[in-house]
Design a protein around this motif. Sequence first.
Motif, short mmCIF file in Angstrom:
data_model
loop_
_atom_site.label_atom_id
_atom_site.label_comp_id
_atom_site.label_asym_id
_atom_site.label_seq_id
_atom_site.Cartn_x
_atom_site.Cartn_y
_atom_site.Cartn_z
N GLY A 1 101.13 74.94 54.79
CA GLY A 1 102.17 73.41 54.90
C GLY A 1 100.92 72.82 56.62
N PHE A 2 101.20 71.67 57.10
CA PHE A 2 100.62 71.24 58.09
C PHE A 2 100.92 69.68 58.13
CE2 PHE A 2 97.23 71.72 54.76
CZ PHE A 2 96.78 70.22 55.27
N PRO A 3 100.70 69.58 59.54
CA PRO A 3 101.42 67.77 59.76
C PRO A 3 100.21 66.81 59.09
CG PRO A 3 101.90 69.05 61.72
CD PRO A 3 101.66 69.76 61.06
N THR A 4 99.94 65.91 58.15
CA THR A 4 99.00 65.77 58.13
C THR A 4 98.12 65.43 58.77
OG1 THR A 4 101.59 64.25 56.64
CG2 THR A 4 98.99 62.83 56.52
N GLY A 5 96.79 65.32 58.13
CA GLY A 5 96.08 64.74 59.00
C GLY A 5 95.69 66.00 60.45
N GLY A 6 95.79 66.75 60.63
CA GLY A 6 96.20 68.12 61.00
C GLY A 6 95.29 69.20 61.19
N LYS A 7 95.28 70.19 61.57
CA LYS A 7 94.14 71.32 60.98
C LYS A 7 95.00 72.34 59.90
CE LYS A 7 90.94 73.03 63.43
NZ LYS A 7 90.51 73.69 64.69
N VAL A 8 94.76 72.77 58.82
CA VAL A 8 94.76 73.43 58.11
C VAL A 8 95.22 75.33 59.26
CG1 VAL A 8 94.86 75.33 56.20
CG2 VAL A 8 93.71 72.55 56.46
N PRO A 9 96.42 75.55 58.72
CA PRO A 9 96.35 76.62 59.29
C PRO A 9 95.62 77.99 59.47
CG PRO A 9 98.58 75.51 59.11
CD PRO A 9 97.68 75.33 58.32
N VAL A 10 95.74 78.87 60.87
CA VAL A 10 94.64 79.73 60.40
C VAL A 10 95.08 80.59 58.59
CG1 VAL A 10 93.58 81.83 61.75
CG2 VAL A 10 93.77 79.62 62.93
N ASP A 11 96.67 81.32 59.31
CA ASP A 11 97.26 82.60 58.57
C ASP A 11 98.23 81.20 57.32
OD1 ASP A 11 96.33 84.23 59.51
OD2 ASP A 11 97.37 84.18 61.37
N PRO A 12 98.10 81.50 56.77
CA PRO A 12 98.61 81.22 55.15
C PRO A 12 100.20 81.64 55.47
CG PRO A 12 97.97 83.29 54.18
CD PRO A 12 96.90 83.24 55.67
N SER A 13 100.97 80.47 55.17
CA SER A 13 103.01 80.83 55.54
C SER A 13 103.75 80.81 54.12
CB SER A 13 102.90 79.30 56.10
OG SER A 13 102.73 78.02 55.25
N VAL A 14 102.72 80.75 52.51
CA VAL A 14 103.65 80.81 51.38
C VAL A 14 102.55 81.61 50.49
CG1 VAL A 14 104.99 79.10 52.13
CG2 VAL A 14 103.55 78.62 50.79
N ILE A 15 103.81 83.27 49.73
CA ILE A 15 103.06 83.19 48.50
C ILE A 15 103.47 82.67 47.69
CG2 ILE A 15 104.24 85.54 48.88
CD1 ILE A 15 100.88 86.31 47.70
N MET A 16 102.99 82.13 46.31
CA MET A 16 103.35 81.93 45.34
C MET A 16 102.87 82.59 44.13
SD MET A 16 102.94 77.89 46.25
CE MET A 16 103.21 77.18 47.19
N THR A 17 104.63 82.98 42.81
CA THR A 17 103.44 84.04 41.62
C THR A 17 104.54 82.66 40.35
OG1 THR A 17 104.58 85.88 42.80
CG2 THR A 17 104.01 86.00 40.77
N ILE A 18 103.33 82.21 40.28
CA ILE A 18 103.24 81.59 39.21
C ILE A 18 102.70 81.88 37.37
CG2 ILE A 18 102.65 79.43 37.75
CD1 ILE A 18 101.51 78.52 40.94
N ILE A 19 103.72 81.58 36.63
CA ILE A 19 103.85 82.20 35.25
C ILE A 19 104.09 81.06 34.48
CG2 ILE A 19 104.62 83.65 33.50
CD1 ILE A 19 106.21 85.34 34.40
N ALA A 20 102.20 80.15 33.85
CA ALA A 20 102.06 79.52 33.56
C ALA A 20 102.05 79.90 31.39
CB ALA A 20 100.99 78.71 34.01
N GLU A 21 102.64 78.93 30.52
CA GLU A 21 102.49 79.50 28.86
C GLU A 21 101.51 77.99 28.66
OE1 GLU A 21 105.22 80.75 25.89
OE2 GLU A 21 106.21 79.22 27.15
N LYS A 22 100.84 78.04 27.39
CA LYS A 22 100.24 77.04 26.80
C LYS A 22 100.73 77.09 25.38
CE LYS A 22 95.71 76.03 25.54
NZ LYS A 22 93.77 76.18 25.47
N LYS A 23 101.10 75.66 25.05
CA LYS A 23 101.45 75.31 24.40
C LYS A 23 101.31 74.16 23.65
CE LYS A 23 106.47 77.69 24.14
NZ LYS A 23 107.91 77.35 24.57
#
Length: 130
Positions: A71-93
């Motif tokens: 995440g970063f301030p609106t209109g700002g530069k994307v941070p050099v390093d990531p700050s979060v990692i997400m694990t997502i499980i999705a199902e198709k129905k």
Amino acid sequence: NGNTLASVFAEVHDYIVVNGFYFQNFTRQANAAVHQELFDGIYKNRDIKLKIDKMQFLRPDLAITTVIGAGFPTGGKVPVDPSVIMTIIAEKKDNEWKIIYFHNHSLHEAFQSEGNHPPYRVMYASWYKN
């Protein structure tokens, strides 16, 4: 907005937020309400960059995905390093993919601990690629 974000989730899903709180059987309606509060509050002037790092199909109708982001301030530069990692499980129905499990983890918290760990650029190499 909260409804748009929640629309990609199953009607009932599990959700672990960045601070570790675990919401079992979280409803899409509750997800939308909580996120709308965040978007109207602390994330009002924030943007986010998300990047799929890896996706693996466990079955033709079940996939696990690792996403890294920052995440970063609106209109700002994307941070050099990531700050979060997400694990997502999705199902198709009914020919539609929905998230049934979501775990959001802070990398800042993880990297504050003492220890010998690989640098960001090794562990999250796809973040640095175009």
